[in-house]
Design a protein around this motif. Structure first.
Motif, PDB file in Angstrom:
ATOM      1  N   LYS A 168     -46.797 -41.487 -98.206  1.00  0.00           N
ATOM      2  CA  LYS A 168     -45.845 -42.520 -98.138  1.00  0.00           C
ATOM      3  C   LYS A 168     -45.430 -43.204 -99.461  1.00  0.00           C
ATOM      4  CE  LYS A 168     -47.685 -44.152 -93.757  1.00  0.00           C
ATOM      5  NZ  LYS A 168     -48.356 -45.098 -92.847  1.00  0.00           N
ATOM      6  N   VAL A 169     -43.915 -43.298 -99.675  1.00  0.00           N
ATOM      7  CA  VAL A 169     -43.495 -43.637-100.838  1.00  0.00           C
ATOM      8  C   VAL A 169     -42.821 -44.974-100.514  1.00  0.00           C
ATOM      9  CG1 VAL A 169     -41.965 -43.198-103.089  1.00  0.00           C
ATOM     10  CG2 VAL A 169     -42.952 -41.522-101.436  1.00  0.00           C
ATOM     11  N   MET A 170     -43.364 -46.050-101.260  1.00  0.00           N
ATOM     12  CA  MET A 170     -43.167 -47.455-101.121  1.00  0.00           C
ATOM     13  C   MET A 170     -42.365 -48.340-102.229  1.00  0.00           C
ATOM     14  SD  MET A 170     -47.086 -48.075 -99.744  1.00  0.00           S
ATOM     15  CE  MET A 170     -47.794 -47.032-100.865  1.00  0.00           C
ATOM     16  N   ALA A 171     -42.166 -49.526-101.912  1.00  0.00           N
ATOM     17  CA  ALA A 171     -41.611 -50.296-103.139  1.00  0.00           C
ATOM     18  C   ALA A 171     -42.544 -50.880-103.960  1.00  0.00           C
ATOM     19  CB  ALA A 171     -40.934 -51.690-102.172  1.00  0.00           C
ATOM     20  N   SER A 172     -42.155 -51.241-105.174  1.00  0.00           N
ATOM     21  CA  SER A 172     -43.068 -51.730-106.262  1.00  0.00           C
ATOM     22  C   SER A 172     -43.965 -52.946-105.788  1.00  0.00           C
ATOM     23  CB  SER A 172     -42.253 -51.956-107.488  1.00  0.00           C
ATOM     24  OG  SER A 172     -41.667 -53.338-107.205  1.00  0.00           O
ATOM     25  N   ASP A 173     -43.507 -53.707-104.681  1.00  0.00           N
ATOM     26  CA  ASP A 173     -44.410 -54.785-104.513  1.00  0.00           C
ATOM     27  C   ASP A 173     -45.245 -54.562-103.156  1.00  0.00           C
ATOM     28  OD1 ASP A 173     -42.708 -54.639-102.302  1.00  0.00           O
ATOM     29  OD2 ASP A 173     -41.845 -56.347-102.463  1.00  0.00           O
ATOM     30  N   ALA A 174     -45.529 -53.349-102.980  1.00  0.00           N
ATOM     31  CA  ALA A 174     -46.502 -52.933-101.865  1.00  0.00           C
ATOM     32  C   ALA A 174     -47.877 -53.263-102.297  1.00  0.00           C
ATOM     33  CB  ALA A 174     -46.471 -51.553-101.678  1.00  0.00           C
ATOM     34  N   LYS A 222     -32.790 -50.327 -92.784  1.00  0.00           N
ATOM     35  CA  LYS A 222     -32.654 -51.646 -92.053  1.00  0.00           C
ATOM     36  C   LYS A 222     -33.993 -51.894 -91.355  1.00  0.00           C
ATOM     37  CE  LYS A 222     -27.641 -51.501 -92.465  1.00  0.00           C
ATOM     38  NZ  LYS A 222     -26.355 -51.627 -91.860  1.00  0.00           N
ATOM     39  N   GLY A 223     -35.306 -51.786 -91.897  1.00  0.00           N
ATOM     40  CA  GLY A 223     -36.329 -52.208 -91.271  1.00  0.00           C
ATOM     41  C   GLY A 223     -36.899 -51.289 -90.052  1.00  0.00           C
ATOM     42  N   LYS A 224     -36.271 -50.120 -89.843  1.00  0.00           N
ATOM     43  CA  LYS A 224     -36.497 -49.129 -88.676  1.00  0.00           C
ATOM     44  C   LYS A 224     -37.079 -47.800 -89.582  1.00  0.00           C
ATOM     45  CE  LYS A 224     -33.820 -50.967 -84.930  1.00  0.00           C
ATOM     46  NZ  LYS A 224     -32.748 -50.910 -83.871  1.00  0.00           N
ATOM     47  N   ASN A 225     -38.097 -47.302 -88.913  1.00  0.00           N
ATOM     48  CA  ASN A 225     -38.634 -45.968 -89.192  1.00  0.00           C
ATOM     49  C   ASN A 225     -37.912 -44.934 -88.577  1.00  0.00           C
ATOM     50  OD1 ASN A 225     -40.412 -47.113 -91.178  1.00  0.00           O
ATOM     51  ND2 ASN A 225     -41.989 -47.270 -89.887  1.00  0.00           N
ATOM     52  N   LEU A 226     -37.181 -44.087 -89.076  1.00  0.00           N
ATOM     53  CA  LEU A 226     -36.331 -43.222 -88.511  1.00  0.00           C
ATOM     54  C   LEU A 226     -36.830 -41.760 -88.645  1.00  0.00           C
ATOM     55  CD1 LEU A 226     -32.418 -44.332 -89.360  1.00  0.00           C
ATOM     56  CD2 LEU A 226     -34.110 -45.074 -87.323  1.00  0.00           C
ATOM     57  N   LEU A 227     -37.134 -41.165 -87.690  1.00  0.00           N
ATOM     58  CA  LEU A 227     -37.812 -39.968 -87.488  1.00  0.00           C
ATOM     59  C   LEU A 227     -36.523 -38.645 -87.507  1.00  0.00           C
ATOM     60  CD1 LEU A 227     -40.103 -41.648 -86.463  1.00  0.00           C
ATOM     61  CD2 LEU A 227     -41.025 -39.451 -85.189  1.00  0.00           C
ATOM     62  N   ILE A 228     -36.885 -37.621 -88.239  1.00  0.00           N
ATOM     63  CA  ILE A 228     -35.961 -36.372 -88.313  1.00  0.00           C
ATOM     64  C   ILE A 228     -35.604 -36.009 -86.998  1.00  0.00           C
ATOM     65  CG2 ILE A 228     -37.755 -34.572 -88.810  1.00  0.00           C
ATOM     66  CD1 ILE A 228     -35.385 -33.416 -90.583  1.00  0.00           C
ATOM     67  N   LYS A 229     -34.496 -35.612 -86.418  1.00  0.00           N
ATOM     68  CA  LYS A 229     -34.251 -35.205 -85.359  1.00  0.00           C
ATOM     69  C   LYS A 229     -34.616 -33.525 -85.115  1.00  0.00           C
ATOM     70  CE  LYS A 229     -30.239 -37.129 -84.891  1.00  0.00           C
ATOM     71  NZ  LYS A 229     -28.960 -37.653 -84.459  1.00  0.00           N
ATOM     72  N   LYS A 230     -34.745 -32.925 -86.166  1.00  0.00           N
ATOM     73  CA  LYS A 230     -35.241 -31.477 -86.048  1.00  0.00           C
ATOM     74  C   LYS A 230     -36.712 -31.141 -86.315  1.00  0.00           C
ATOM     75  CE  LYS A 230     -30.841 -29.943 -88.503  1.00  0.00           C
ATOM     76  NZ  LYS A 230     -30.114 -29.532 -89.941  1.00  0.00           N
ATOM     77  N   VAL A 234     -40.488 -36.220 -91.910  1.00  0.00           N
ATOM     78  CA  VAL A 234     -39.357 -36.873 -92.791  1.00  0.00           C
ATOM     79  C   VAL A 234     -39.194 -37.947 -92.362  1.00  0.00           C
ATOM     80  CG1 VAL A 234     -37.389 -36.390 -94.585  1.00  0.00           C
ATOM     81  CG2 VAL A 234     -38.760 -34.466 -93.471  1.00  0.00           C
ATOM     82  N   ILE A 235     -39.419 -39.169 -92.700  1.00  0.00           N
ATOM     83  CA  ILE A 235     -39.070 -40.296 -91.986  1.00  0.00           C
ATOM     84  C   ILE A 235     -38.610 -41.386 -93.028  1.00  0.00           C
ATOM     85  CG2 ILE A 235     -40.196 -42.233 -90.718  1.00  0.00           C
ATOM     86  CD1 ILE A 235     -42.395 -40.686 -89.758  1.00  0.00           C
ATOM     87  N   PHE A 236     -37.366 -41.843 -92.822  1.00  0.00           N
ATOM     88  CA  PHE A 236     -37.021 -42.848 -93.627  1.00  0.00           C
ATOM     89  C   PHE A 236     -36.621 -44.235 -93.091  1.00  0.00           C
ATOM     90  CE2 PHE A 236     -34.679 -38.918 -94.877  1.00  0.00           C
ATOM     91  CZ  PHE A 236     -34.888 -38.927 -96.219  1.00  0.00           C
ATOM     92  N   ASN A 237     -36.971 -45.136 -93.802  1.00  0.00           N
ATOM     93  CA  ASN A 237     -36.799 -46.335 -93.179  1.00  0.00           C
ATOM     94  C   ASN A 237     -35.354 -46.985 -93.615  1.00  0.00           C
ATOM     95  OD1 ASN A 237     -37.066 -49.682 -93.857  1.00  0.00           O
ATOM     96  ND2 ASN A 237     -38.762 -49.312 -92.570  1.00  0.00           N
TER      97      ASN A 237
END
Length: 402
Positions: free
Chosen positions: A108-114, A148-156, A143-146
């Motif tokens: 998981k790759v996070m922001a610096s304030d984690a 606007k506050g939602k974790n989005l899963l790849i559809k493939k 491959v999941i992108f956050n």
């Protein structure tokens, strides 16, 4: 010309920026990777090259060491950065040498304030990437992108490697809103962020005011109105067995009225249906017209995050033994590929040979143990037979004496 290409390659690598790099060469990794305190029973990562490897030093990584445990450690980047306007590459290697049955292998790759001291499954992240295996049904690359506050899963569905060797997983996110996933430096999947994730609502929607006309006939075929059921068609599916006879000992008062058993009717032709003909009124399949979706707004920066500053492993493993190594976060695809070849690429053949040698040794050892066990059983069986034979001789001698 070759010299020019070589110089250009050197310039490209020189201009590349590496935001984070970890090779787990020695025990100092523990100072950089913070152990989460969110739970008091996390599994322990240990520095190890495993049971088979290409280079005893270069192939060291952090290995999960306890079964049925959560693991959670993370590290800060030297400085935070934004990937806006540039390529982002996240890459690391995974070796499931325990022949994993259920467990994660992603980062998981996070922001610096984690808050890494409290890093857990609820900690917000920008991107989650890597393999996940649980039984035969789940063997995929997340491959999941956050957004606007939602974790989005790849559809493939991207299938991960499920053998016991080291494999390199690479995610490339480009500033034109495209992506590519590599496994062992070869493309496994690619495409558009907008198409392969639900970042945005659809560009068009069905016109809510449009309705299929009442006189629209979308039946391509209809029953032939001139076709009729033959007179001899309506035969029952089952009939009473004409050869059956009432048993002589049948008592109507005791057994009830006797009825012959039923059998399949040889004259039964099934359910009659009229033949189909082309519908002369057929207008084709009605397609609901679409309009522009008023809720859709294009976003040419789906790929971009303002703040990257930490990376971590937060996962569950039923059977431990996975080794993570050679983590890199950079803005250069060439840098990441070169790093993969210098590490995984340089040692993969030797790792395979050592694994095959060990497997052969284990096979021979198992055969020897099985032969020893069988010999012991045969020896015991022969001893029992000899003892039984001696007993029989004693009995015969005693009988003769009498």
């Amino acid at each position: 010309m070759r010299v020019l290409f070589a110089l250009l390659a050197v310039v490209a690598l020189t201009a590349a920026e590496v935001f984070f790099k970890e090779e787990f060469n020695d025990a100092s990794w523990e100072k950089r990777w913070i152990q989460s305190k969110n739970k008091d029973d996390y599994g322990e990562f240990k520095l190890s090259h495993g049971k088979f490897y290409g280079d005893s030093d270069a192939d060291k990584g952090i290995q999960t060491s306890q079964d049925a445990k959560f693991y959670s450690r993370a590290a800060k980047f030297p400085k935070k950065f934004s990937n806006e306007g540039k390529t982002l590459v996240i890459q690391f290697s995974v070796k499931h040498e325990q022949n994993i049955d259920c467990g994660g292998g992603y980062v998981k790759v996070m922001a610096s304030d984690a808050d890494l001291a409290d890093f857990n499954g609820e900690t917000p992240y920008n991107i989650m990437f890597g393999p996940d295996i649980c039984g035969p049904g789940t063997k995929k690359v997340h491959v999941i992108f956050n957004y606007k506050g939602k974790n989005l899963l790849i559809k493939k569905d991207i299938r991960c490697k499920d053998d016991e060797y080291t494999h390199v997983y690479t995610l490339i996110v480009n500033p034109d809103n495209t992506y590519e996933v590599l496994i062992d430096n070869e493309k496994a999947e690619s495409g558009s962020l907008e198409a392969d994730w639900d970042f945005l609502p659809p560009k068009t929607i069905k016109d809510p005011d449009a309705k299929k006309p009442e006189d629209w006939d979308d039946r391509e075929y209809i029953d032939d109105p001139e076709d009729s059921k033959p007179a001899d068609f309506d035969k029952p599916e089952h009939i009473a067995d004409p050869d059956a006879k009432k048993p002589e000992d049948w008592d109507d008062e005791m057994d009830g009225e006797w009825e012959p058993p039923m059998i399949d009717n040889p004259e039964y032709k099934g359910e009659w249906k009229p033949k189909q003909i082309k519908n002369p009124e057929y207008k084709g399949k009605w397609v609901h017209p679409e309009i522009d979706n008023p809720e859709y707004t294009p976003d040419d920066k789906l790929y971009a995050y303002k703040d990257f500053g930490a990376i971590g492993f937060d996962l569950w493993q039923v059977k431990s033994g996975t080794i993570f190594d050679n983590v890199i976060v950079t803005d250069s695809v060439e840098e990441a590929k070169a790093f993969a070849e210098e590490t995984w690429g340089a040692n993969k053949d030797a790792e395979k040979k050592m694994k095959e040698k060990k497997d052969e040794e284990d096979r021979k050892k198992a055969e020897e143990e099985e032969k020893k066990r069988k010999d012991e059983e045969d020896s015991k069986k022969k001893g029992d037979e000899d003892e039984e034979e001696a007993d029989d001789e004693d009995k015969e001698e005693a009988h003769d004496e009498l």
